[in-house]
Design an enzyme around this catalytic site. Structure first.
Site, short mmCIF file in Angstrom:
data_model
loop_
_atom_site.label_atom_id
_atom_site.label_comp_id
_atom_site.label_asym_id
_atom_site.label_seq_id
_atom_site.Cartn_x
_atom_site.Cartn_y
_atom_site.Cartn_z
N LYS A 115 6.56 -8.35 7.89
CA LYS A 115 6.22 -9.68 8.42
C LYS A 115 4.90 -9.66 9.17
O LYS A 115 4.13 -10.61 9.08
CB LYS A 115 7.33 -10.20 9.34
CG LYS A 115 8.57 -10.64 8.60
CD LYS A 115 9.48 -11.47 9.49
CE LYS A 115 10.78 -11.80 8.78
NZ LYS A 115 11.75 -12.44 9.68
N LYS A 198 14.81 -11.45 -4.82
CA LYS A 198 15.93 -12.19 -4.25
C LYS A 198 15.53 -13.64 -3.99
O LYS A 198 14.38 -13.89 -3.60
CB LYS A 198 16.27 -11.48 -2.92
CG LYS A 198 17.64 -11.74 -2.41
CD LYS A 198 17.90 -10.91 -1.15
CE LYS A 198 17.84 -11.80 0.07
NZ LYS A 198 18.28 -11.16 1.30
N LYS A 201 13.80 -18.57 0.93
CA LYS A 201 13.13 -19.82 1.29
C LYS A 201 11.62 -19.66 1.32
O LYS A 201 10.89 -20.64 1.24
CB LYS A 201 13.64 -20.32 2.65
CG LYS A 201 13.36 -19.34 3.78
CD LYS A 201 13.77 -19.91 5.11
CE LYS A 201 13.39 -18.99 6.25
NZ LYS A 201 14.24 -17.82 6.41
#
Ligand code: TRP
Length: 332
Positions: A115, A198, A201
């Site tokens: 991230k 996967k 969002k």
């Protein structure tokens, strides 16, 4: 009679709607666990501010997330369903655990590395760095025996276990060392546009949000990536797109994957997508109706939330008091 195991899990209010991967991959299992465990489920809004956020959007998403948890069948009578920021002990225990976490240990968390590299090095917040320590506090405060999470949370759970053991060794038996319960089964839902990753969002084009307009949902399913042969067969390695559609169809139709294959034998991918869209839309309609009903009575929703926070605090506050005592803090 043996006591039921204590289960805890959390989900971030970082989207306007949960998606089918959330529901099939986690929330349905959360709902099922309610009959066999003492469950604590949190909307983890403190975690949601580790990256830049808009306050009005977070506010709405927290309410909508909570309403969706009720809509998927979490029962506020059976379980403790709460909003993390309404239980101040989370942030308090996080400070304590941060003080027994090594910089090196925290630096090895791969999710932070992923991230923070997206944000550009140096731009990531300290909160994003300490995210897994807050997660450990979520778990240890409730003496959770088991934590149902996706595979991607395995490393965070290891840290929670390590911190529990370390605290117990240094300051005396206090925390339960939680078991990771990686949710397995047919329910791993893949991205409709890139069925090798996967559903998430962060890749909205291939992600079916259940509160979206039915037309948007249908279009996403009908334009799902498949493959160039024509056989409707479950084969995750060679036919990930078709297999993913079969998984979704099976999950929302109460038929096994084999039964879905049989039903569609000799048919084309258009039929597979049509059937899948049909069952997803039927579920989404129910789901959004229930969610809207919970949101419509705001006072009642807030009452259920507050009740959840009160039940959570009844467990969290004595645990924090014990921790403070073990640390040598003078009783307030
Ligand atoms: N990090 C988890 C996720 O992204 C969310 C989470 C926060 C959580 N606190 C938790 C999960 C405690 C399990 C237990 O999915």
């Amino acid at each position: 009679m043996t006591a039921q195991p204590r289960v805890l899990s959390g989900i971030q209010p970082t989207a306007d709607s949960f998606h089918i991967g959330n529901v099939l991959g986690a929330l349905n299992q959360w709902a099922d666990l309610q009959s066999q465990a003492d469950c604590f489920y949190a909307v983890v809004d403190l975690h949601a501010i580790t990256v830049a956020h808009d306050p009005a959007v977070l506010h709405q998403r927290t309410l909508t997330s909570y309403a969706q948890l009720l809509a998927v069948g979490l029962d506020s009578e059976k379980s403790t369903i709460f909003v993390q920021s309404q239980v101040p002990e989370h942030a308090q225990l996080q400070w304590v655990l941060g003080c027994i976490t090594g910089m090196g240990e925290a630096s090895r968390m791969t999710q932070f590395k992923d991230k923070s590299s997206k944000e550009g090095s140096g731009a990531a917040s300290v909160g994003l760095f300490t995210y897994p320590i807050l997660q450990a506090a979520d778990i240890l405060l409730y003496a959770a025996d088991e934590v149902p999470v996706g595979e991607d949370q395995r490393q965070h759970l290891e840290l929670s276990r390590d911190l529990a053991e370390r605290f117990n060794t240094r300051f005396g038996q206090t925390f339960v060392v939680p078991k990771t319960r990686v949710i397995k089964g047919a329910a791993k839902i893949l991205d409709l546009q890139d069925p090798t990753s996967k559903m998430s969002k962060s890749l909205p084009a291939g992600c079916v949000f259940l509160l979206d307009d039915p037309k948007v949902i249908a279009k996403k399913i009908k334009t799902a990536v498949t493959d160039s042969d024509m056989e409707i067969r479950y084969d995750l390695v060679n036919k990930p797109g078709v297999s993913n559609l079969l998984t979704i169809l099976s999950a929302f139709s109460d038929l096994s994957v084999e039964e879905c294959e049989r039903e569609l034998a000799g048919k084309g991918y258009g039929d597979l997508k049509g059937r899948t869209a049909e069952v997803v839309l039927a579920y989404a309609e129910q789901y959004s109706t229930r969610t809207r009903e919970f949101l419509a009575d705001r006072a009642e929703l807030e009452r259920i939330m507050l009740d959840g926070a009160t039940k959570a605090r009844a467990v969290a506050a004595p645990m924090l008091a014990k921790v403070y005592e073990r640390l040598g803090f003078v009783h307030a």
